[in-house]
Design a protein around this motif. Structure first.
Motif, PDB file in Angstrom:
ATOM      1  N   UNK A 160     -18.035  -6.137 -18.323  1.00  0.00           N
ATOM      2  CA  UNK A 160     -18.770  -4.974 -17.806  1.00  0.00           C
ATOM      3  C   UNK A 160     -19.465  -5.314 -16.494  1.00  0.00           C
ATOM      4  N   UNK A 161     -20.040  -6.523 -16.408  1.00  0.00           N
ATOM      5  CA  UNK A 161     -20.696  -6.934 -15.163  1.00  0.00           C
ATOM      6  C   UNK A 161     -19.695  -7.024 -14.021  1.00  0.00           C
ATOM      7  N   UNK A 162     -18.500  -7.572 -14.313  1.00  0.00           N
ATOM      8  CA  UNK A 162     -17.477  -7.663 -13.272  1.00  0.00           C
ATOM      9  C   UNK A 162     -17.043  -6.274 -12.802  1.00  0.00           C
ATOM     10  N   UNK A 163     -16.874  -5.350 -13.743  1.00  0.00           N
ATOM     11  CA  UNK A 163     -16.495  -3.987 -13.358  1.00  0.00           C
ATOM     12  C   UNK A 163     -17.588  -3.312 -12.538  1.00  0.00           C
ATOM     13  N   UNK A 164     -18.840  -3.544 -12.921  1.00  0.00           N
ATOM     14  CA  UNK A 164     -19.951  -2.963 -12.151  1.00  0.00           C
ATOM     15  C   UNK A 164     -19.971  -3.538 -10.738  1.00  0.00           C
ATOM     16  N   UNK A 165     -19.708  -4.850 -10.612  1.00  0.00           N
ATOM     17  CA  UNK A 165     -19.687  -5.475  -9.282  1.00  0.00           C
ATOM     18  C   UNK A 165     -18.572  -4.874  -8.432  1.00  0.00           C
ATOM     19  N   UNK A 216     -17.086 -11.322  -9.044  1.00  0.00           N
ATOM     20  CA  UNK A 216     -16.447 -10.832 -10.265  1.00  0.00           C
ATOM     21  C   UNK A 216     -15.826 -11.975 -11.050  1.00  0.00           C
ATOM     22  N   UNK A 217     -15.163 -12.899 -10.363  1.00  0.00           N
ATOM     23  CA  UNK A 217     -14.591 -14.056 -11.064  1.00  0.00           C
ATOM     24  C   UNK A 217     -15.676 -14.915 -11.684  1.00  0.00           C
ATOM     25  N   UNK A 238     -16.542 -15.854 -16.038  1.00  0.00           N
ATOM     26  CA  UNK A 238     -16.532 -17.242 -16.495  1.00  0.00           C
ATOM     27  C   UNK A 238     -15.647 -18.180 -15.717  1.00  0.00           C
ATOM     28  N   UNK A 239     -15.078 -17.739 -14.614  1.00  0.00           N
ATOM     29  CA  UNK A 239     -14.222 -18.618 -13.809  1.00  0.00           C
ATOM     30  C   UNK A 239     -15.103 -19.356 -12.800  1.00  0.00           C
ATOM     31  N   UNK A 265     -20.384 -10.513 -27.323  1.00  0.00           N
ATOM     32  CA  UNK A 265     -21.396 -10.001 -26.397  1.00  0.00           C
ATOM     33  C   UNK A 265     -21.272 -10.667 -25.034  1.00  0.00           C
ATOM     34  N   UNK A 266     -21.002 -11.991 -25.059  1.00  0.00           N
ATOM     35  CA  UNK A 266     -20.867 -12.682 -23.777  1.00  0.00           C
ATOM     36  C   UNK A 266     -19.649 -12.193 -23.002  1.00  0.00           C
ATOM     37  N   UNK A 267     -18.512 -12.031 -23.706  1.00  0.00           N
ATOM     38  CA  UNK A 267     -17.296 -11.609 -23.017  1.00  0.00           C
ATOM     39  C   UNK A 267     -17.385 -10.154 -22.557  1.00  0.00           C
ATOM     40  N   UNK A 268     -17.830  -9.256 -23.433  1.00  0.00           N
ATOM     41  CA  UNK A 268     -17.956  -7.854 -23.032  1.00  0.00           C
ATOM     42  C   UNK A 268     -18.984  -7.685 -21.917  1.00  0.00           C
ATOM     43  N   UNK A 269     -20.076  -8.427 -22.014  1.00  0.00           N
ATOM     44  CA  UNK A 269     -21.062  -8.358 -20.940  1.00  0.00           C
ATOM     45  C   UNK A 269     -20.505  -8.846 -19.619  1.00  0.00           C
TER      46      UNK A 269
END
Length: 740
Positions: A454-459, A513-514, A518-519, A447-451
């Motif tokens: 998805x958040x990065x793609x939305x950004x 996005x980074x 998690x970066x 859930x953390x990774x997919x979220x």
């Protein structure tokens, strides 16, 4: 509770070894009351649940070997052990199947050996009732199907030449008509079974129900297949294939559905109940083997056609991931399909209760995943081929928007198509149990990774939308055909704002996005600061360009469209950045000049301009006449379209220079910035016409030769040679002696 205890005690006695040796005649003497008590207890949900719980607690414990095996399996749940357990289950199932087939032969011998002593009247009666029911069911269905086909033909004839929406509705109504015929025949069969074959009590046997349900399931599948393939109505066929191909697939698939459906849903259960389970299993094996052979024949017949279809994208020159994948699968698809069919048959023989449902379920899920994925990919490919076409009014307002979308959207669609292809592979692996993607996605890490992804793609998507909106707004403001005409300063500042905003937005969106995936961006920011400092020391010229460019923009000395001279080059400013200026000279050459090399900027289009008319006239010209001619030329100029660009009247400043062969009279015309050159050219034409009208001579450089005293010039040599402006010689009459 006492009845429950008595029932448990009776079950215990029935399960004891001593009771197993009691003669069958003694078992028939059990009191009828115990059976009635058992029925009543089982009908009551509460007592039934209590009985199940007591039976569970009274179940004997596992023996030592089973407990050891279970403990060993739990202690060592490796992949090798799981594979070993699975293969052992397959081997045991295959052995049991072979044993059942061997027992079947002996059982058939026993059946025929004891046929003289058995009473088949009940069996024959059952066959008679089933035959009557089947005849009525099939006859009624053929009649109703004929009526439905006639109505369906009428509907298809009206919508076959229309668009896809009427055709879709026509297919839907055709499906309703066909299904109505199936359901009506099925309901008529139930009525016949209840009221004609069920006797006075109106009760039907389980065999009648099996036949009716098998008929409903099989014919429903056939109707859906017929509506999808439409072998007789090509205009209503949404699947792209020829009439021969549609008829071919409908023929074979419909027969496979009928053979397997009626066997497994009707014939095998009836045979198991009336003859023996082994006979039913033998029938199932025979049908499955026949289906396997038919499937292999179909695969081999369509090997080349499917291969050509799957290599179509490669033959057209496509070299993307989808084309390569389809080409690889198309080369070996028939081998994969045959192995798959044989594997299904073997798994069904080994474990028909567990393995076959799993394989069929995984197969259906894989087919659905591939179908949905291919539908999405086909839509994306068609969208990419069609492109994005904006309305004419939008293109007039935003002429660069369509080109920008054409450059960006196809790349995004290619990325989406790749993601869809990966999703198909994940769905197939999930269906076959190779991975547990859904379980991983439901976990905290998933859930953390997919979220985060998805958040990065939305950004990124929101960033692109913001960039598109700001660029379109700047483009609209720079469009002179709509709204107010932008000034040169507005064009310059808007272009600089667009460039700076694009850079800032790109950095901001990438950093966000980074951070979402998690970066840690703090080291990146610190590194960017150190890198900027290093660039500042190592690229002083670059820093000087930027600083000079900033001050030039603050002082507003030049803008896009101005005619300037900078860095030794003159021309029109085409582009201004924070570091350099691009100048297009009169001969069309584009010069890129860094601001660090600009010591002085001369702008010919700031505020207003002057056309400076410095006209040389002969020494013997009347200055008042010259002034009159210059004013007449100006009045003629004011009668043209250039009058709107002239700010003030002609300013004649008088004689400014005494030259070698002419005197210079200066006049000045104040114009709008950028209009002085065109006005000057037109004014020069008017001046020449006015001077010719007044007889005013515009002199040119000339040289006078004097002959020596007493000498006579040759007959063919003039006394005076004048050199015109073009360098050609012209002769004149000799003037008075001593003239120069």
């Amino acid at each position: 509770m006492s009845k429950l205890l008595r029932l448990l005690f009776a079950l215990f006695l029935l399960s004891s070894p001593a009771l197993a040796q009691v003669d069958a005649s003694s078992q028939t003497e059990a009191p009828q009351a115990s059976v009635d008590d058992l029925v009543r207890l089982l009908e009551n949900e509460k007592t039934r649940n209590e009985l199940i719980e007591r039976l569970r607690t009274a179940a004997p414990p596992q023996n030592a070997e089973q407990a050891a095996q279970q403990a060993e399996g739990m202690a060592d749940p490796t992949i090798a052990r799981q594979i070993a357990e699975y293969t052992r289950t397959i081997a045991e199932g295959a052995s049991n199947t072979v044993g059942a087939m061997v027992d079947l032969v002996g059982e058939v011998d026993e059946v025929f050996a004891g046929s003289a002593t058995r009473d088949y009247s009940q069996f024959l009666g059952l066959l008679t009732q089933i035959g009557i029911l089947a005849g009525i069911l099939i006859g009624g269905y053929f009649l109703l199907r004929g009526i439905a086909a006639w109505l369906e033909h009428k509907i298809y004839k009206r919508v076959s030449t229309a668009g896809w929406v009427p055709r879709a509705f026509g297919m839907f109504f055709g499906l309703l008509l066909r299904m109505g015929a199936v359901i009506a025949a099925w309901a008529a069969g139930y009525a016949v079974s209840l009221y004609l074959l069920g006797g006075s009590h109106g009760r039907m046997t389980i065999n009648h129900t099996l036949l009716l349900n098998a008929f409903l399931a099989v014919e429903t599948c056939r109707v859906v297949l017929l509506v999808l393939l439409q072998p007789h109505s090509p205009r209503l066929r949404f699947i792209r294939m020829s009439d021969t191909t549609a008829a071919y697939w409908y023929f074979w698939v419909a027969r496979i559905i009928g053979l397997a459906g009626y066997t497994f849903m009707f014939f095998a259960p009836v045979l198991a109940a009336t003859v023996s389970p082994n006979a039913a299993q033998a029938l199932r094996i025979l049908v499955m083997l026949t289906t396997l052979i038919i499937g292999i024949v179909i695969v081999l017949q369509n090997k080349d056609n499917v291969r050509r279809a799957m290599m179509h994208r490669v033959s057209e020159g496509h070299n993307d991931v989808l084309a390569k994948t389809l080409a690889f699968v198309g080369t070996y698809w028939h081998i994969i399909a045959i192995i798959y069919l044989v594997a299904i048959f073997v798994l069904w023989l080994a474990n028909p209760e567990d393995a076959l449902p799993f394989v069929l379920g995984a197969t259906i899920q894989s087919i659905v995943s591939v179908a949905i994925g291919l539908l999405i990919i086909a839509f994306i490919s068609r969208f990419m081929r069609a492109g994005i076409w904006l309305p004419e009014d939008v293109k007039e307002r935003l002429p660069l928007l369509e080109a920008r979308l054409h450059a960006f959207v196809p790349r995004v669609m290619q990325a989406v198509r790749t993601v869809v292809l990966i999703g198909i592979l994940i769905a197939i692996a999930q269906a076959w149990g190779l991975i547990d993607f859904l379980g991983w996605a439901a976990s905290e890490t998933g859930q953390r990774l997919t979220g985060s992804v998805i958040s990065a793609l939305i950004i990124l998507l929101v960033g692109f939308v913001i960039y598109l909106a700001v660029s379109s707004w700047v483009e609209y403001r720079l469009n002179p055909n709509f709204g107010t005409i932008p000034t040169a300063r507005e064009r310059t500042l808007l272009s600089l704002f667009r460039n700076a905003f694009t850079v800032a937005l790109t950095v901001f969106v990438v950093m966000l996005a980074l951070a979402q995936i998690g970066i840690n961006i703090a080291p990146l920011l610190a590194g960017a600061g150190v890198l900027g400092l290093a660039i500042g020391f190592g690229a002083q010229k670059f820093v000087q360009d930027i600083i000079t460019g900033v001050f030039i923009q603050l002082e507003n000395i030049m803008n896009e469209g101005d005619v300037v001279e900078a860095g030794g080059k003159s021309g029109v400013v085409e582009k201004l950045t924070i570091r350099s200026v691009s100048i297009r000279s009169l001969d069309g050459t584009l010069h890129l000049i860094p601001f660090s090399s600009v010591d002085m900027v001369s702008n010919s289009m700031k505020g207003f301009s002057y056309h400076l008319a410095e006209i040389g006239v002969a020494y013997d010209s009347d200055i008042d006449t010259v002034r009159l001619a210059m004013n007449e030329a100006f009045e003629e100029l004011m009668q043209t379209d250039f009058s709107a660009s002239i700010i003030e009247p002609l300013d004649i400043q008088g004689i400014t220079l005494f030259g070698d062969s002419a005197i210079t009279v200066r006049g000045r015309i104040k114009t709008l910035p950028g209009s002085q050159w065109a006005i000057g050219r037109r004014y020069n034409e008017a001046i020449k016409t006015a001077f010719e009208r007044h007889g005013i001579e515009i002199p040119f450089p000339q040289v006078t030769y004097h002959a020596a005293a007493g000498a006579k010039p040759a007959a063919d040599q003039p006394a005076i040679l004048g050199l015109g402006a073009s360098g050609s010689e012209t002769s004149k009459e000799p003037k008075e002696a001593g003239a120069t």
